[in-house]
Enzyme design. Sequence first.
Site, short mmCIF file in Angstrom:
data_model
loop_
_atom_site.label_atom_id
_atom_site.label_comp_id
_atom_site.label_asym_id
_atom_site.label_seq_id
_atom_site.Cartn_x
_atom_site.Cartn_y
_atom_site.Cartn_z
N CYS B 97 -1.92 -0.50 1.74
CA CYS B 97 -2.98 -0.12 2.66
C CYS B 97 -2.64 -0.38 4.13
CB CYS B 97 -4.27 -0.83 2.24
SG CYS B 97 -5.77 -0.07 2.89
N HIS B 195 -5.43 -0.72 -4.34
CA HIS B 195 -5.80 -2.12 -4.51
C HIS B 195 -6.09 -2.36 -5.98
CE1 HIS B 195 -6.21 -2.52 -0.20
NE2 HIS B 195 -7.01 -1.47 -0.18
#
Lengths: 456, 248
Positions: B97, B195
């Site tokens: 990310c 995630h």
Amino acid sequence: MWYNEDMKSTPLAIPSILLGKLMRGILVVSSKNSGTALPGRVVELIDKKFLVRMFSKMKYGVLVVSGTNGKTTTTHIIAKLLEAQGLRVFTNRSGSNFTRGVISELVRWSSVFGNPRADIAVLELDEAYGVHFCKVVKPNYTVLLNVTRDQLDRFGEIDYTAKLLEKIAKSTQDSLILNREDPHIYRIKDKVKNSINISFFGLNPELRDTFRNDNELHSEEIITAYEEDRTPVTWDAMQSYKPNNCVILEDFENSSALYTINSHKFACNVAISGLHNVFNSAAAIAAVRAVMKSDIKGAELMSALANISSPFGRGETIEVNGRKVELVLVKNPAGFRLAMLSFEENATYSMVVINDEYADGRDTSWLWDVDFTKLNEKHGKSKGVKVVSGNRAYDMALRLIYSDIIVDEIEPDIEIATKSFINNYGGNTSVRKIYCTYTAMLKIRQILTNKRGLDI
Amino acid sequence: MSIFTQEFNILELYTDQMNIYADTGNSTILKKRMELYSLKANITHYNIGDVFPTKVDIVVSGGGQDSSQMEIIEDLLSVKNHLKLLALDSTPMLVVCGMYQLFGNYFQTSTGKKVDGLGIFDAYTIAQDKRLIGNVVANSEAFGKLVGYENHSGQTILGQRATPLAEQIELGFGNDASSKTEGIIYKNTIGTYLHGPVFAKNPKLADYLINCAVTKRMGYEVQLTDDRITKLDKIVEKARKVAEQLQQ
């Protein structure tokens, strides 16, 4: 006088109230969901200023509670403390965060002439929804509890969540009650008009390690936040800011707590379970003092506090076949951590139930941000994690196994898992805790209360 | 020196700032799997102002808020050469990310400001109003089906020389709203938006990094096996099955 005002300015009030009441009556009779949302929707459509008008007729107006953790319980404590002061308190008891839920309740609380049978409204507001609500209803008092990472699937970032709370604060008319130990909340003091009264609730420095704010949970640094110009807000600066109207949690042991209120010390046994609630109670005391303009005795507040029990599904203990189970709602790392700190001296059997519906949070990554050492059987007070359940049971199991915590059973079906947990582990006097997300809590509560006294 | 007495160093970058979605779980998982494979693993940290360590076997870093990215960027650029050399030298790395974005050529913020990245990945990122949030299922030729959760406002565009980590998206978005690709792989450096943390339900990625680290350190390839890992991965399979059925 209220009656006359009604007649002059709001000719629609009586019909909409009657219609709402009628709808509620029909729904309560015809459905099992006790008709929470629909009558509110009907009144909302017909009479958009209904909320503002009803709240403006209450003597003390509106108090709202927002923040990541502890909203429901703090709202509950404030309502009970104000009732103990003799006020008639309207509160969104059904746990509904939305306008319609509030309107439905208000309909129930109004006379047919459109007058509220309450002196104050004490409302729990979801951070995002609160911003919309406060555009319509300017609260008189606002209590802001904390900002921790939670529901990032909804809010994206915690800086954004903090901004939402700031907006709620800015719409407040009279008093703000702020958490002195949370930098995101503390710095809101500088963002509002000078005419707003600000009071704080806080902690003795020695307790700071127990009730950590979000930054302290995720960082070793003492500097915990930054002002917009990038100058750091240090904890020392927060501590030195000590206005007279501050309620401090000085010390606690199990459920016994020591508070400083306006430089006098008071000890109390807080009846409501859960370690975090001794701090939530400090927030509630500060709020009640703001409403009653400090015209209130500390000892009176303490004896009222000692008599408040847990609200629905929050630290509630349910007894089934002579075996007790405590339901502990968990929804983010900060809350889960405090819930585990609440371990009593007795050996505790644990079950963890994780669902991923919208109300639970769709992203379960946060489970990896929680230190589960306390649940390890090797830890003195834990009898270990016996069962994990919920539609994300396997994710939860992996989280525990990677931290060397043994899981006896993995059973996604909540009903089967709950029965097994109660029947197969520990004896009649054992302490059992079920840590569960919101929709899991509703399901377990339904299973346990339906079958109370029956053979489960 | 024996493979079993070597100490493998897992370096985690900017743990304080770049851990908004519990991506530090990735280093926990790496360490545990290495221990189960009878390898010695050690987690070390690099934070703002530290001296960059010399012995690094695996690098991991996670997602952060926009403000956290801005907090670390100056320091990150000051250790650019260290990280670039590690990547060129085929050191296994996982960046998720926010750090994935900063490993690209540049990141354009919502205010239109261009922030230089490390230039390790042939990619750039542009912040958009609409956040891409939800469950992701992506197919990777090299690693099979990948599952996870994405939550990002930056959309990453891969350059012509770049290889995506997953070439096809079944659910969710991945790199951006339109390309239908997810992540990037350059030598042994993996960038991804997933995630979960990503290793929890995609242990193939973790094992890939571990194998790269072992090969690099020992000079030979080895097939790592362990009975406890086999049992653990049976639970992973069940968690993956659930994840594949999720809605966005």
